[in-house]
Design an enzyme around this catalytic site. Structure first.
Site, PDB file in Angstrom:
ATOM      1  N   TYR A  80       0.854  -1.194   0.000  1.00 27.47           N
ATOM      2  CA  TYR A  80       0.000   0.000   0.000  1.00 27.47           C
ATOM      3  C   TYR A  80       0.883   1.235   0.000  1.00 27.47           C
ATOM      4  CZ  TYR A  80      -4.941  -0.968   0.149  1.00 27.47           C
ATOM      5  OH  TYR A  80      -6.212  -1.275  -0.217  1.00 27.47           O
ATOM      6  N   GLU A  82      -0.659   4.802  -0.338  1.00 25.50           N
ATOM      7  CA  GLU A  82      -1.507   5.985  -0.562  1.00 25.50           C
ATOM      8  C   GLU A  82      -0.743   7.242  -0.172  1.00 25.50           C
ATOM      9  OE1 GLU A  82      -5.156   3.323   0.695  1.00 25.50           O
ATOM     10  OE2 GLU A  82      -5.684   5.443   0.775  1.00 25.50           O
ATOM     11  N   ASP A 257      -6.662  15.065 -23.689  1.00 25.92           N
ATOM     12  CA  ASP A 257      -6.567  13.622 -23.466  1.00 25.92           C
ATOM     13  C   ASP A 257      -5.829  13.047 -24.673  1.00 25.92           C
ATOM     14  OD1 ASP A 257      -6.953  10.908 -23.350  1.00 25.92           O
ATOM     15  OD2 ASP A 257      -9.062  11.018 -22.803  1.00 25.92           O
ATOM     16  N   THR A 286      -3.252   7.379 -21.392  1.00 28.87           N
ATOM     17  CA  THR A 286      -3.015   6.018 -20.927  1.00 28.87           C
ATOM     18  C   THR A 286      -1.577   5.703 -21.303  1.00 28.87           C
ATOM     19  OG1 THR A 286      -3.872   5.196 -23.018  1.00 28.87           O
ATOM     20  CG2 THR A 286      -5.379   5.158 -21.149  1.00 28.87           C
ATOM     21  N   LYS A 289      -1.329   2.328 -24.953  1.00 27.42           N
ATOM     22  CA  LYS A 289      -1.751   2.348 -26.368  1.00 27.42           C
ATOM     23  C   LYS A 289      -0.510   2.593 -27.234  1.00 27.42           C
ATOM     24  CE  LYS A 289      -6.524   3.712 -25.426  1.00 27.42           C
ATOM     25  NZ  LYS A 289      -6.690   4.358 -24.115  1.00 27.42           N
ATOM     26  N   ARG A 295      -0.702  -1.347 -18.826  1.00 28.06           N
ATOM     27  CA  ARG A 295      -2.062  -0.792 -18.782  1.00 28.06           C
ATOM     28  C   ARG A 295      -2.163   0.182 -17.618  1.00 28.06           C
ATOM     29  NH1 ARG A 295      -6.340  -1.895 -21.378  1.00 28.06           N
ATOM     30  NH2 ARG A 295      -5.083  -3.312 -22.614  1.00 28.06           N
TER      31      ARG A 295
HETATM   32  N1  DSN Z   1     -11.048   1.712 -25.037  1.00 22.24           N
HETATM   33  C1  DSN Z   1     -10.204   2.757 -25.534  1.00 22.24           C
HETATM   34  C2  DSN Z   1     -10.222   2.791 -27.010  1.00 22.24           C
HETATM   35  O1  DSN Z   1     -10.321   1.739 -27.587  1.00 22.24           O
HETATM   36  O2  DSN Z   1     -10.114   3.832 -27.627  1.00 22.24           O
HETATM   37  C3  DSN Z   1     -10.526   4.071 -24.978  1.00 22.24           C
HETATM   38  O3  DSN Z   1     -11.207   3.942 -23.783  1.00 22.24           O
END
Ligand code: DSN
Length: 488
Positions: A80, A82, A257, A286, A289, A295
Site C-alpha cells: 500500500y 496511498e 486527453d 493512458t 496504447k 495498462r
Molecule cells: N477503449 C479505448 C479505445 O479503444 O479507444 C478508450 O477507452
C-alpha cells in the site's frame, strides 16, 4: 518484415536482445502458476498463441516489451502506498517512492512537462484526477478563500453545501462520441457527463475535420470551465495551439486527453502546434496504447495545476498500483530511446499506407484519409453495419473494433464503421507494403460478407473467404513474429 518494407530494423520492438532470458523467466513463472491453478497457466499460454496468430488492428492496443510485462509481476503489488512520493499515509514506502519518482521523471523528460503524476490506474482515472484537480484549483480554492477558510473541514455544513453545489455546477465542452471524442469527455452515460453541465462539439459534416471556428463559437456561447481536446476515433491531427487560444478567450482550462496518440507525441511525430503538452494546462494519457507501456494512466500538468493533481490520491484514487508504476518507469525509459522515434514515425507512415490501401480499393474513409495512427472505414459502402463487419473480419483472423461514424444512423452499438490502428502490428515489424496487403485482406472479407435480411448483426461470409484470408494473414504474421525468440 518484407524485403521492400519501409520499416528499418531500428524500429524493432525491444526484447529480442534478451529473448532467451525472458523465455526462461516466463517458463519458470508458468510452471509456478501451473502448480496452483493450471487453467490460468493454460489460458496465459493460449493468450500469447492467439495474439501471435491474429492481425491485431485495434487502434488502442499494442504489445509491451517483456521488460515492461515482467516488471508488473513483482512484490510491489503487495504494497500500500496511498499519498505521494515522500508523503505517504503508509509506512515503508521507500522503494515505491523510488519507482514512482522514476516514472514521473521519465515522463517529465520525455514530454517536456513541468510535472507528471504516475498513479492513475487507467485513462478514466487519469481524466477524473484531471477534472477534480481543475475543480479544486479553480472552484474549491477560491471558494475557500472567499469564505476565509483554509480547509474544507473548517467550513460550516451550510457553507460546505454551497461550495459543493458550485463544484457540481460547472461546465465542460468536449468532442462528441460519434465524431471521435471519448466517453469521458462529457458523454452523459459516463460520470463526466453527470458531474459537469456538458456540451459537445463535433466535426464539419462536409469534411469530417474539426472546425475550429465552430468550436470557438460553441465556447463563446457556452463559456465552459473546461475545454477538452483529444479523441479516440478521429483520424486527424489537432491544432492544440488553436484550442488553447479558444480556451484562453473564454477563460477555460484546456485539458487534452492524448491517450491514443501519446506515442506519436513521445516519438516527436506530433510537434509544435500538434504537441499538446506545451499548450494544455493539464494533459492526460493512458500508457498502454501507442506509448507501448503497461495498462495504466498518467497526468501531466503545469505548475499551477500540479499541487491539486498531486492529491489525486486520496482525492479520486485508492492505493496506487506500485507494480504498474514500476512498469511505467521501464516503458517510459524505453520511449526515451532513439528507436522509439523511428517506431512512432513508422506507426504514422503505416497508417498512411493502410488508408491508401483502402482508398485505391474504393473503401470510404471518414475525413478521406488519416494523418495519425488510425483510420475509420465507413462500411456502409459494403452494405454492412460495423457489427457485421467486425464479426466477419474476426472470423478471418482480423481483430478490429466497430466504431460510430459522425451522425451514425446505426447508433453506438451496431455502428457504421470499423476503426483500425497501426501501433500493434508496427511493433511486430509490419511495414507499408504489409499494411497495403492488410487493406486488401480487409476488403476481401467485407466484399464477401452479406447481411442476413434486415438484421444489423447477422451476416453470411462467402465459402472459402475465412480460410483464404487466414492463410494470407498467416504468411504476414510469420514474416513479422511477435516476441521473436520468446519460447514457452
Ligand atoms: N477503449 C479505448 C479505445 O479503444 O479507444 C478508450 O477507452
Amino acid at each position: 518484415m518484407t524485403a521492400d518494407s519501409t520499416v528499418s530494423s531500428s524500429t524493432a520492438a525491444p526484447g529480442a536482445e534478451y529473448a532467451e532470458t525472458a523465455s526462461a523467466a516466463y517458463r519458470a513463472a508458468l510452471e509456478v502458476i501451473e502448480s496452483v491453478e493450471p487453467r490460468v497457466a493454460a489460458a496465459t499460454r493460449k493468450e500469447l498463441a492467439d495474439q501471435r496468430d491474429s492481425l491485431k488492428l485495434i487502434a488502442s492496443e499494442n504489445y509491451a516489451s517483456p521488460a515492461v510485462l515482467l516488471t508488473m509481476g513483482t512484490w510491489f503489488s503487495d504494497k500500500y502506498a496511498e499519498g505521494t512520493v515522500g508523503h505517504r499515509f503508509y509506512a515503508a514506502c521507500q522503494n515505491v517512492d523510488t519507482v514512482e519518482a522514476l516514472a514521473a521523471e521519465h515522463a517529465r523528460e520525455l514530454f517536456g512537462a513541468p510535472y507528471a503524476y504516475a498513479q492513475p490506474h487507467s485513462g478514466i482515472d487519469a481524466n477524473l484526477v484531471a477534472y477534480w484537480a481543475i475543480l479544486a484549483t479553480r472552484v474549491e480554492a477560491p471558494g475557500l478563500a472567499e469564505l476565509g477558510a483554509k480547509h474544507v473541514n473548517d467550513l460550516s455544513e451550510a457553507d460546505w453545501e454551497k461550495l459543493r453545489a458550485k463544484l457540481g455546477n460547472q461546465r465542460l465542452l468536449g468532442m462528441s462520441l460519434d465524431t471521435g471524442g471519448h466517453l469521458t469527455h462529457g458523454f452523459r452515460p459516463n460520470i463526466s457527463g453527470k458531474m459537469f453541465h456538458q456540451r459537445q462539439y463535433g466535426t464539419d459534416p462536409a469534411t469530417g475535420f474539426i472546425d475550429y471556428d465552430a468550436v470557438a463559437a460553441a465556447a463563446r456561447e457556452f463559456k465552459p470551465l473546461v475545454l477538452v481536446a483529444g479523441y479516440s476515433a478521429y483520424p486527424r491531427r489537432v491544432n492544440f495551439a488553436k484550442m488553447r487560444e479558444i480556451a484562453d478567450e473564454v477563460g477555460a482550462t484546456l485539458m487534452v486527453d492524448m491517450a491514443h496518440f501519446a506515442g506519436l507525441v513521445a516519438g516527436k511525430v506530433f510537434t509544435g502546434d500538434e504537441d499538446p503538452v506545451p499548450h494544455a494546462h493539464v494533459t492526460t494519457t493512458t500508457t498502454h496504447k501507442s506509448l507501448r507501456g503497461p495498462r495504466g494512466g498518467l497526468v501531466l500538468a503545469t505548475e499551477e495545476y500540479a499541487p491539486a493533481v498531486d492529491k489525486g490520491c486520496p482525492m479520486v484514487l485508492g492505493g496506487p498500483l506500485s507494480h504498474v508504476m514500476a512498469a511505467k518507469a521501464v516503458a517510459l525509459a524505453e520511449a526515451r530511446r532513439p528507436e522509439f522515434r523511428s517506431y512512432a514515425q513508422a506507426v504514422a507512415d503505416n497508417a498512411q499506407a493502410l488508408a491508401d490501401g483502402f482508398l485505391k480499393r474504393d473503401g470510404a474513409l471518414v475525413t478521406g484519409g488519416t494523418d495519425n495512427h488510425l483510420v475509420l472505414l465507413d462500411v456502409t459502402s459494403f452494405g454492412l453495419t460495423g457489427r457485421q463487419a467486425e464479426s466477419a473480419l474476426l472470423d478471418a483472423g482480423i481483430v478490429t473494433n466497430r466504431n460510430a461514424v459522425p451522425a451514425d444512423p446505426n447508433g453506438a452499438w451496431y455502428t457504421s464503421g470499423i476503426r483500425l490502428g497501426t501501433p500493434a502490428l508496427t511493433t511486430r515489424g509490419f511495414g507499408a507494403d504489409d499494411f497495403d496487403r492488410v487493406a486488401e485482406l480487409v476488403v476481401d472479407v467485407l466484399k464477401n460478407t452479406q447481411p442476413q435480411g434486415t438484421s444489423k448483426a447477422k451476416y453470411t461470409l462467402a465459402d472459402g473467404t475465412a480460410e483464404r484470408v487466414h492463410s494470407a494473414a498467416a504468411e504476414l504474421l510469420a514474416a513479422n513474429p511477435l516476441y521473436p525468440g520468446l519460447t514457452l
